[in-house]
Write an enzyme that holds these catalytic residues in place. Structure first.
Site, PDB file in Angstrom:
ATOM      1  N   ASP A  58       0.780  -0.856   0.020  1.00  0.00           N
ATOM      2  CA  ASP A  58       0.240   0.115   0.203  1.00  0.00           C
ATOM      3  C   ASP A  58       1.204   1.150  -0.506  1.00  0.00           C
ATOM      4  O   ASP A  58       1.420   1.362   0.513  1.00  0.00           O
ATOM      5  CB  ASP A  58      -1.175  -0.012   1.338  1.00  0.00           C
ATOM      6  CG  ASP A  58      -2.424   1.143   1.047  1.00  0.00           C
ATOM      7  OD1 ASP A  58      -3.519   0.491   0.777  1.00  0.00           O
ATOM      8  OD2 ASP A  58      -2.227   1.992   1.423  1.00  0.00           O
ATOM      9  N   ASP A  87       4.311   1.990  -3.849  1.00  0.00           N
ATOM     10  CA  ASP A  87       3.911   2.247  -5.236  1.00  0.00           C
ATOM     11  C   ASP A  87       4.020   1.564  -6.551  1.00  0.00           C
ATOM     12  O   ASP A  87       4.668   1.071  -7.328  1.00  0.00           O
ATOM     13  CB  ASP A  87       4.472   3.899  -5.482  1.00  0.00           C
ATOM     14  CG  ASP A  87       3.755   4.983  -6.326  1.00  0.00           C
ATOM     15  OD1 ASP A  87       2.830   3.895  -7.307  1.00  0.00           O
ATOM     16  OD2 ASP A  87       4.777   5.864  -7.136  1.00  0.00           O
ATOM     17  N   VAL A  88       2.320   0.688  -7.111  1.00  0.00           N
ATOM     18  CA  VAL A  88       2.745   0.544  -7.559  1.00  0.00           C
ATOM     19  C   VAL A  88       3.219   0.567  -9.065  1.00  0.00           C
ATOM     20  O   VAL A  88       3.220   0.199 -10.001  1.00  0.00           O
ATOM     21  CB  VAL A  88       0.997  -0.671  -8.060  1.00  0.00           C
ATOM     22  CG1 VAL A  88       0.993  -1.625  -6.747  1.00  0.00           C
ATOM     23  CG2 VAL A  88      -0.123   0.564  -8.103  1.00  0.00           C
ATOM     24  N   SER A 108     -13.502  -3.320 -13.387  1.00  0.00           N
ATOM     25  CA  SER A 108     -14.676  -2.201 -12.725  1.00  0.00           C
ATOM     26  C   SER A 108     -15.884  -2.630 -13.494  1.00  0.00           C
ATOM     27  O   SER A 108     -15.246  -2.149 -15.012  1.00  0.00           O
ATOM     28  CB  SER A 108     -13.957  -1.064 -12.206  1.00  0.00           C
ATOM     29  OG  SER A 108     -15.913  -0.524 -11.600  1.00  0.00           O
ATOM     30  N   TYR A 143     -10.809   6.607 -16.243  1.00  0.00           N
ATOM     31  CA  TYR A 143     -10.914   5.108 -14.520  1.00  0.00           C
ATOM     32  C   TYR A 143     -11.685   4.399 -15.538  1.00  0.00           C
ATOM     33  O   TYR A 143     -11.272   3.478 -15.585  1.00  0.00           O
ATOM     34  CB  TYR A 143     -12.158   5.808 -13.661  1.00  0.00           C
ATOM     35  CG  TYR A 143     -12.042   4.019 -12.213  1.00  0.00           C
ATOM     36  CD1 TYR A 143     -11.585   4.072 -11.989  1.00  0.00           C
ATOM     37  CD2 TYR A 143     -13.338   4.058 -12.518  1.00  0.00           C
ATOM     38  CE1 TYR A 143     -11.793   3.187 -10.617  1.00  0.00           C
ATOM     39  CE2 TYR A 143     -13.433   2.881 -11.791  1.00  0.00           C
ATOM     40  CZ  TYR A 143     -12.692   2.452 -10.831  1.00  0.00           C
ATOM     41  OH  TYR A 143     -12.901   1.454  -9.945  1.00  0.00           O
ATOM     42  N   LYS A 172      -9.805   1.080 -16.158  1.00  0.00           N
ATOM     43  CA  LYS A 172     -10.397  -0.435 -15.799  1.00  0.00           C
ATOM     44  C   LYS A 172     -10.830  -1.111 -17.010  1.00  0.00           C
ATOM     45  O   LYS A 172     -11.028  -3.068 -16.988  1.00  0.00           O
ATOM     46  CB  LYS A 172     -11.521  -0.089 -15.144  1.00  0.00           C
ATOM     47  CG  LYS A 172     -11.343   0.379 -13.648  1.00  0.00           C
ATOM     48  CD  LYS A 172     -10.495  -0.445 -13.000  1.00  0.00           C
ATOM     49  CE  LYS A 172     -10.384  -0.181 -11.502  1.00  0.00           C
ATOM     50  NZ  LYS A 172     -10.066  -1.177 -10.854  1.00  0.00           N
ATOM     51  N   SER A 196     -18.602   1.158   0.666  1.00  0.00           N
ATOM     52  CA  SER A 196     -17.417   1.409   1.089  1.00  0.00           C
ATOM     53  C   SER A 196     -17.533   2.860   1.653  1.00  0.00           C
ATOM     54  O   SER A 196     -18.300   3.574   1.554  1.00  0.00           O
ATOM     55  CB  SER A 196     -16.318   1.643  -0.322  1.00  0.00           C
ATOM     56  OG  SER A 196     -16.549   2.554  -0.906  1.00  0.00           O
TER      57      SER A 196
END
Length: 247
Positions: A38, A63-64, A142, A155, A159, A190
């Site tokens: 994370d 950090d991906v 998503s 986004y 996705k 969430s």
């Protein structure tokens, strides 16, 4: 309860909260050890402690977008727990705005984190797993990647890209014994979704045949299925966890 992941090690990116933490918790309940990657190192360490501490869970800053940091997750799993069997690419952010008002930086950042981040996780996990002739990679897409959402050109594009990436990687890795599948959650409860304006919430709820919001554990259950031998003859597939929305 039969444990489906006994003796296995999983990495979950974005694992400190939300869907990522729910997946990690479900994996631990089924006998796995987990490495939580994370951006928020303190949150990752706190989550690992909550899951049972160093014997079963470790938190690592990651950090991906940075390949060397994702490689660090792979190495942490092998060094700490002796293997890497499952890798979940879950880390993500949103920077919603209409195309007219979206900045180039906000487009680039969302695509980088979701799409490049998932590519980093998939390729680096697969590089290790192919040597073992086994492994499962689970990519979190998503519903926005299926239908496109207003204010989410960044986004939705990222996705949708994850689905294409998943299918291509699945074809490349199938003969190496590595499976790659994707999950497309819909409206899941969430902190982020509960902060939504009531009008937007009501609109989304009206589109769901099951007439309720999804829970993070319901996404985690599908991530468990994809990680386990229950899905041993499945690769390159996309599971929609949406309550039937936009089927």
């Amino acid at each position: 309860m039969t444990q489906l992941l006994t003796g296995q090690t999983a990495v979950v990116t974005g694992g400190a909260q939300g869907i990522g933490l729910a997946i990690a918790r479900t994996y631990v309940e089924h006998g796995a050890r987990v490495v939580l990657g994370d951006l928020d190192e303190a949150a990752a360490e706190a989550a690992a402690k909550e899951l049972g501490g160093p014997d079963v869970a470790t938190g690592v800053r990651c950090d991906v977008v940075e390949a060397d940091q994702v490689q660090g997750l792979v190495e942490a799993a092998v060094a700490t727990y002796g293997s890497l069997d499952v890798f979940v690419n879950n880390a993500g952010i949103t920077r919603d705005a209409t195309m007219r008002t979206m900045s180039e930086d906000d487009f680039d950042l969302v695509v980088q984190v979701h799409l490049k981040g998932t590519w980093n996780g998939t390729r680096l996990a697969a590089a290790h797993m192919r040597g073992e002739k086994s492994g499962a990679i689970v990519n979190i897409s998503s519903l926005s990647g299926k239908v496109g959402m207003v204010g989410q050109t960044n986004y939705s594009a990222a996705k949708a890209g994850i689905v294409g990436l998943t299918k291509a990687a699945a074809k490349e890795m199938a003969h190496h014994g590595v499976r790659v599948n994707a999950i497309q959650p819909g409206l899941i409860r969430s902190a982020m979704t509960e902060a939504m304006p009531q009008k937007a919430w009501d609109q989304k709820m009206s589109e769901i045949p099951m007439q309720r919001v999804g829970e993070v554990d319901e996404v985690a259950g599908v991530a468990l299925f994809y990680a386990s031998s229950l899905s041993s003859y499945m690769t390159g597939t996309v599971a929609e966890v949406t309550g039937g929305r936009f089927m």
